[in-house]
Design a protein around this motif. Structure first.
Motif, PDB file in Angstrom:
ATOM      1  N   ALA A 225     -11.226  12.019 -67.986  1.00  0.00           N
ATOM      2  CA  ALA A 225     -11.128  13.447 -67.701  1.00  0.00           C
ATOM      3  C   ALA A 225     -10.226  13.635 -66.483  1.00  0.00           C
ATOM      4  CB  ALA A 225     -12.522  14.003 -67.436  1.00  0.00           C
ATOM      5  N   GLY A 226      -9.662  14.808 -66.363  1.00  0.00           N
ATOM      6  CA  GLY A 226      -8.673  15.025 -65.313  1.00  0.00           C
ATOM      7  C   GLY A 226      -9.113  15.988 -64.231  1.00  0.00           C
ATOM      8  N   VAL A 227      -9.864  15.505 -63.230  1.00  0.00           N
ATOM      9  CA  VAL A 227     -10.065  16.299 -62.024  1.00  0.00           C
ATOM     10  C   VAL A 227      -8.903  15.931 -61.104  1.00  0.00           C
ATOM     11  CG1 VAL A 227     -11.602  16.883 -60.111  1.00  0.00           C
ATOM     12  CG2 VAL A 227     -12.563  16.308 -62.347  1.00  0.00           C
ATOM     13  N   CYS A 228      -7.772  16.604 -61.323  1.00  0.00           N
ATOM     14  CA  CYS A 228      -6.526  16.277 -60.635  1.00  0.00           C
ATOM     15  C   CYS A 228      -6.403  17.092 -59.349  1.00  0.00           C
ATOM     16  CB  CYS A 228      -5.323  16.555 -61.539  1.00  0.00           C
ATOM     17  SG  CYS A 228      -5.359  15.651 -63.098  1.00  0.00           S
ATOM     18  N   HIS A 229      -5.858  16.462 -58.311  1.00  0.00           N
ATOM     19  CA  HIS A 229      -5.730  17.084 -56.989  1.00  0.00           C
ATOM     20  C   HIS A 229      -4.274  17.221 -56.569  1.00  0.00           C
ATOM     21  CE1 HIS A 229      -9.750  15.250 -57.040  1.00  0.00           C
ATOM     22  NE2 HIS A 229     -10.108  16.118 -56.097  1.00  0.00           N
ATOM     23  N   ILE A 230      -4.006  18.268 -55.804  1.00  0.00           N
ATOM     24  CA  ILE A 230      -2.738  18.386 -55.081  1.00  0.00           C
ATOM     25  C   ILE A 230      -3.065  18.653 -53.616  1.00  0.00           C
ATOM     26  CG2 ILE A 230      -0.630  19.724 -54.723  1.00  0.00           C
ATOM     27  CD1 ILE A 230      -0.492  20.259 -57.676  1.00  0.00           C
ATOM     28  N   PHE A 231      -2.475  17.872 -52.714  1.00  0.00           N
ATOM     29  CA  PHE A 231      -2.625  18.074 -51.274  1.00  0.00           C
ATOM     30  C   PHE A 231      -1.329  18.662 -50.716  1.00  0.00           C
ATOM     31  CE2 PHE A 231      -1.952  16.004 -46.980  1.00  0.00           C
ATOM     32  CZ  PHE A 231      -2.669  16.981 -46.276  1.00  0.00           C
ATOM     33  N   VAL A 232      -1.461  19.818 -50.040  1.00  0.00           N
ATOM     34  CA  VAL A 232      -0.319  20.458 -49.397  1.00  0.00           C
ATOM     35  C   VAL A 232      -0.335  20.065 -47.933  1.00  0.00           C
ATOM     36  CG1 VAL A 232       0.929  22.613 -49.027  1.00  0.00           C
ATOM     37  CG2 VAL A 232      -0.589  22.386 -51.008  1.00  0.00           C
ATOM     38  N   LEU A 262      -7.210  21.995 -55.097  1.00  0.00           N
ATOM     39  CA  LEU A 262      -6.097  22.089 -54.163  1.00  0.00           C
ATOM     40  C   LEU A 262      -6.622  21.846 -52.756  1.00  0.00           C
ATOM     41  CD1 LEU A 262      -3.077  22.823 -53.772  1.00  0.00           C
ATOM     42  CD2 LEU A 262      -3.805  25.201 -53.506  1.00  0.00           C
ATOM     43  N   LEU A 263      -5.987  20.933 -52.037  1.00  0.00           N
ATOM     44  CA  LEU A 263      -6.331  20.633 -50.644  1.00  0.00           C
ATOM     45  C   LEU A 263      -5.188  21.108 -49.762  1.00  0.00           C
ATOM     46  CD1 LEU A 263      -7.597  16.996 -51.324  1.00  0.00           C
ATOM     47  CD2 LEU A 263      -8.999  19.060 -51.116  1.00  0.00           C
ATOM     48  N   VAL A 264      -5.487  21.903 -48.749  1.00  0.00           N
ATOM     49  CA  VAL A 264      -4.467  22.532 -47.916  1.00  0.00           C
ATOM     50  C   VAL A 264      -4.692  22.149 -46.455  1.00  0.00           C
ATOM     51  CG1 VAL A 264      -3.411  24.717 -47.206  1.00  0.00           C
ATOM     52  CG2 VAL A 264      -4.345  24.474 -49.522  1.00  0.00           C
ATOM     53  N   HIS A 265      -3.632  21.704 -45.787  1.00  0.00           N
ATOM     54  CA  HIS A 265      -3.749  21.331 -44.375  1.00  0.00           C
ATOM     55  C   HIS A 265      -4.042  22.572 -43.538  1.00  0.00           C
ATOM     56  CE1 HIS A 265      -2.975  19.567 -40.473  1.00  0.00           C
ATOM     57  NE2 HIS A 265      -2.874  18.374 -41.051  1.00  0.00           N
ATOM     58  N   ARG A 266      -4.994  22.432 -42.610  1.00  0.00           N
ATOM     59  CA  ARG A 266      -5.441  23.566 -41.791  1.00  0.00           C
ATOM     60  C   ARG A 266      -4.289  24.248 -41.048  1.00  0.00           C
ATOM     61  NH1 ARG A 266      -9.611  21.423 -39.590  1.00  0.00           N
ATOM     62  NH2 ARG A 266     -11.185  22.665 -40.657  1.00  0.00           N
ATOM     63  N   HIS A 330     -11.408  12.973 -49.540  1.00  0.00           N
ATOM     64  CA  HIS A 330     -11.925  13.899 -50.547  1.00  0.00           C
ATOM     65  C   HIS A 330     -11.530  13.432 -51.948  1.00  0.00           C
ATOM     66  CE1 HIS A 330     -13.184  17.910 -52.076  1.00  0.00           C
ATOM     67  NE2 HIS A 330     -12.288  17.635 -53.006  1.00  0.00           N
ATOM     68  N   ILE A 331     -10.286  13.032 -52.121  1.00  0.00           N
ATOM     69  CA  ILE A 331      -9.810  12.564 -53.425  1.00  0.00           C
ATOM     70  C   ILE A 331     -10.571  11.306 -53.847  1.00  0.00           C
ATOM     71  CG2 ILE A 331      -7.826  11.592 -54.656  1.00  0.00           C
ATOM     72  CD1 ILE A 331      -6.073  13.533 -52.958  1.00  0.00           C
ATOM     73  N   LYS A 332     -10.779  10.388 -52.917  1.00  0.00           N
ATOM     74  CA  LYS A 332     -11.516   9.161 -53.253  1.00  0.00           C
ATOM     75  C   LYS A 332     -12.924   9.480 -53.742  1.00  0.00           C
ATOM     76  CE  LYS A 332      -9.186   5.821 -50.248  1.00  0.00           C
ATOM     77  NZ  LYS A 332      -9.315   4.922 -49.065  1.00  0.00           N
ATOM     78  N   LYS A 333     -13.532  10.512 -53.171  1.00  0.00           N
ATOM     79  CA  LYS A 333     -14.908  10.851 -53.521  1.00  0.00           C
ATOM     80  C   LYS A 333     -15.015  11.549 -54.871  1.00  0.00           C
ATOM     81  CE  LYS A 333     -19.022  13.208 -51.741  1.00  0.00           C
ATOM     82  NZ  LYS A 333     -19.611  13.981 -50.606  1.00  0.00           N
ATOM     83  N   TYR A 334     -14.055  12.430 -55.171  1.00  0.00           N
ATOM     84  CA  TYR A 334     -14.216  13.300 -56.342  1.00  0.00           C
ATOM     85  C   TYR A 334     -13.231  13.035 -57.487  1.00  0.00           C
ATOM     86  CZ  TYR A 334     -17.167  16.039 -53.205  1.00  0.00           C
ATOM     87  OH  TYR A 334     -18.149  16.450 -52.345  1.00  0.00           O
ATOM     88  N   ALA A 341      -1.336  14.460 -56.376  1.00  0.00           N
ATOM     89  CA  ALA A 341      -0.006  14.704 -55.808  1.00  0.00           C
ATOM     90  C   ALA A 341      -0.106  15.119 -54.355  1.00  0.00           C
ATOM     91  CB  ALA A 341       0.719  15.785 -56.617  1.00  0.00           C
ATOM     92  N   ILE A 342       0.931  14.783 -53.601  1.00  0.00           N
ATOM     93  CA  ILE A 342       1.107  15.286 -52.251  1.00  0.00           C
ATOM     94  C   ILE A 342       2.406  16.067 -52.203  1.00  0.00           C
ATOM     95  CG2 ILE A 342       2.190  13.111 -51.480  1.00  0.00           C
ATOM     96  CD1 ILE A 342       1.097  13.692 -48.675  1.00  0.00           C
ATOM     97  N   LEU A 343       2.379  17.219 -51.557  1.00  0.00           N
ATOM     98  CA  LEU A 343       3.578  18.019 -51.325  1.00  0.00           C
ATOM     99  C   LEU A 343       3.871  17.927 -49.838  1.00  0.00           C
ATOM    100  CD1 LEU A 343       2.629  21.097 -53.549  1.00  0.00           C
ATOM    101  CD2 LEU A 343       3.884  19.027 -54.207  1.00  0.00           C
ATOM    102  N   THR A 344       4.999  17.347 -49.480  1.00  0.00           N
ATOM    103  CA  THR A 344       5.268  17.026 -48.080  1.00  0.00           C
ATOM    104  C   THR A 344       6.747  16.825 -47.826  1.00  0.00           C
ATOM    105  OG1 THR A 344       4.670  15.504 -46.273  1.00  0.00           O
ATOM    106  CG2 THR A 344       4.964  14.540 -48.460  1.00  0.00           C
ATOM    107  N   GLU A 345       7.149  17.013 -46.575  1.00  0.00           N
ATOM    108  CA  GLU A 345       8.505  16.677 -46.133  1.00  0.00           C
ATOM    109  C   GLU A 345       8.470  15.470 -45.208  1.00  0.00           C
ATOM    110  OE1 GLU A 345      11.465  18.354 -47.032  1.00  0.00           O
ATOM    111  OE2 GLU A 345      10.094  19.213 -48.512  1.00  0.00           O
ATOM    112  N   ASN A 346       7.290  14.855 -45.074  1.00  0.00           N
ATOM    113  CA  ASN A 346       7.103  13.730 -44.153  1.00  0.00           C
ATOM    114  C   ASN A 346       7.034  12.430 -44.946  1.00  0.00           C
ATOM    115  OD1 ASN A 346       5.547  11.706 -42.568  1.00  0.00           O
ATOM    116  ND2 ASN A 346       5.471  13.348 -41.038  1.00  0.00           N
TER     117      ASN A 346
END
Length: 415
Positions: A225-232, A262-266, A330-334, A341-346
């Motif tokens: 199953a696909g509980v897929c994550h994106i981290f911004v 969706l995970l968003v940096h504070r 969080h991704i490792k747990k769930y 995916a990660i969205l980043t310029e770093n």
């Protein structure tokens, strides 16, 4: 009922003895003829499919799941393209994976061979009938298809064309068999047929996959199953990131590679989340947010259950995190280990994410919707494997083979 399934499995075993030794030319002729038959029978396929769609609507099935059931011209074109691409791919059977010559001249080869009789249990999505069949047959395997009752008319029509194409190519028409019985007990019967089935593949929701894994008496290729994550990340380009998330969530929300969390940096949440909410309000996507998310935008509260839910719908859970490390934890747990995916310029953050996240497919600055055999150049897929042995990620031709050792000697004896 069970007698029909047993007969189909015996027919598949007999067909395998022929198909496993066939040359690429005949298998490619079948693929070419199948593409032609699908094209020639568009209206027939759409008419049979409409019976399934109408029944689903009568049963009040949600639209994101009905979308998976629909066969329109675009999806018929995609099935034809899958046949054409798989036809063009190199036949993996007989490929020498490795070789070794001993000092005494004994020559050892490791070569690819078919697995045998496959069985796939799947839900909705009649295109799966074509994708799984063409991959199985090109790789020298035969296959038992057990689709969902919701797509029975569509699947019967497609298997009819497959058998006609097999006849035209001079291949055994029993290389593909469809289980038409809709009684759930038939699944239990199939899962017990060790010896007649060499490998079973569940493709569908978590409950189906877990049931097959827990009850099958033969090896299982687990598609997850696909509980897929994106981290911004805090360095991400906000507008470009929103466009990627839009694609990952709304293009086809009923698929396993759609983003669910969706995970968003504070540090960017106050700027990012209002723009995201405006887009999702327009697209009628329900946001379920953590406490920090709801301080920035108005949305429904996320529960503990939301973080591990595959919605397959226009719903997304959103969590504000304080760091890349918190996102990874969080991704490792769930995670179901499908796609992240990660969205980043770093660059350093991107590399850390790629190395730390243990899923079948991990992205930097791209939508999770690309996790697909067709998108990865395989022409089609039999599923997305989330396990760690034999095959992982999109399962194509090579992943439907095993190996055997072939040894040439000159009357050698072991000392």
């Amino acid at each position: 009922m069970y007698e029909d399934v047993e007969l189909s499995l015996k027919n598949l075993r007999e067909a395998f003895e022929v198909l496993s030794r066939e040359k690429s030319e005949k298998k490619n002729k079948f693929l070419k003829r199948l593409a032609e038959k699908i094209d020639e029978n568009r209206e027939y396929l759409k008419a049979e499919n409409s019976k399934d769609v109408e029944r689903a609507r009568e049963l009040k099935v949600k639209e994101s799941l009905i979308d998976r059931l629909v066969l329109n011209d675009k999806r018929i074109d995609e099935m034809i393209e899958s046949c054409q691409i798989v036809e063009s791919l190199r036949d993996p059977i007989g490929e020498v994976v490795d070789s070794f010559v001993r000092e005494d001249g004994l020559t050892i080869y490791k070569v690819r061979v078919p697995i045998g009789v496959l069985a796939i249990i799947y839900e909705s999505r009649p295109n799966v009938t074509i994708e799984t069949s063409i991959l199985a047959l090109k790789s020298g395997n035969t296959i038992l298809l057990k689709g969902g009752s919701d797509a029975l008319n569509s699947n019967k029509a497609l298997v009819k064309l497959i058998k006609q194409a097999l006849d035209d190519a001079g291949l055994p028409r029993n290389s593909v068999e469809l289980v038409e019985h809709t009684d759930r007990s038939v699944v239990d019967y199939i899962l017990k047929q060790r010896g007649l089935i060499d490998l079973i593949i569940p493709r569908g929701g978590k409950s189906l996959i877990d049931y097959v894994v827990s009850n099958a008496k033969m090896p299982v290729l687990e598609t997850g199953a696909g509980v897929c994550h994106i981290f911004v990340d805090e360095s991400a380009d906000i507008d470009k990131s929103i466009a990627v998330i839009d694609n990952a969530k709304t293009q086809r929300p009923g698929t396993c590679n759609a983003v669910e969390t969706l995970l968003v940096h504070r540090k960017i949440a106050s700027e990012f989340l209002p723009k995201l909410k405006k887009l999702f309000d327009d697209k009628k996507v329900e946001i379920r947010g953590c406490v920090e998310t709801r301080k920035v935008i108005e949305c429904a509260p996320a529960t503990e259950e939301d973080w591990s839910t595959e919605y397959l719908d226009l719903i997304i859970s959103v969590k504000v995190v304080s760091s890349l490390d918190e996102a990874i934890e969080h991704i490792k747990k769930y995670s179901t280990k499908h796609s992240e995916a990660i969205l980043t310029e770093n660059y350093s953050n991107a590399m850390k994410f790629l190395n730390a996240v243990d899923s079948s497919t991990v992205y930097v600055n791209a939508s999770t919707r690309f996790t697909d055999g067709g998108q990865f150049g395989m022409g089609a897929e039999i599923g997305i494997s989330t396990q760690k042995f034999h095959a992982r990620g999109p399962v194509g031709l090579k992943e439907l083979t095993t190996t055997k050792f072939i040894v040439f000697g000159d009357y050698h004896v072991r000392k």
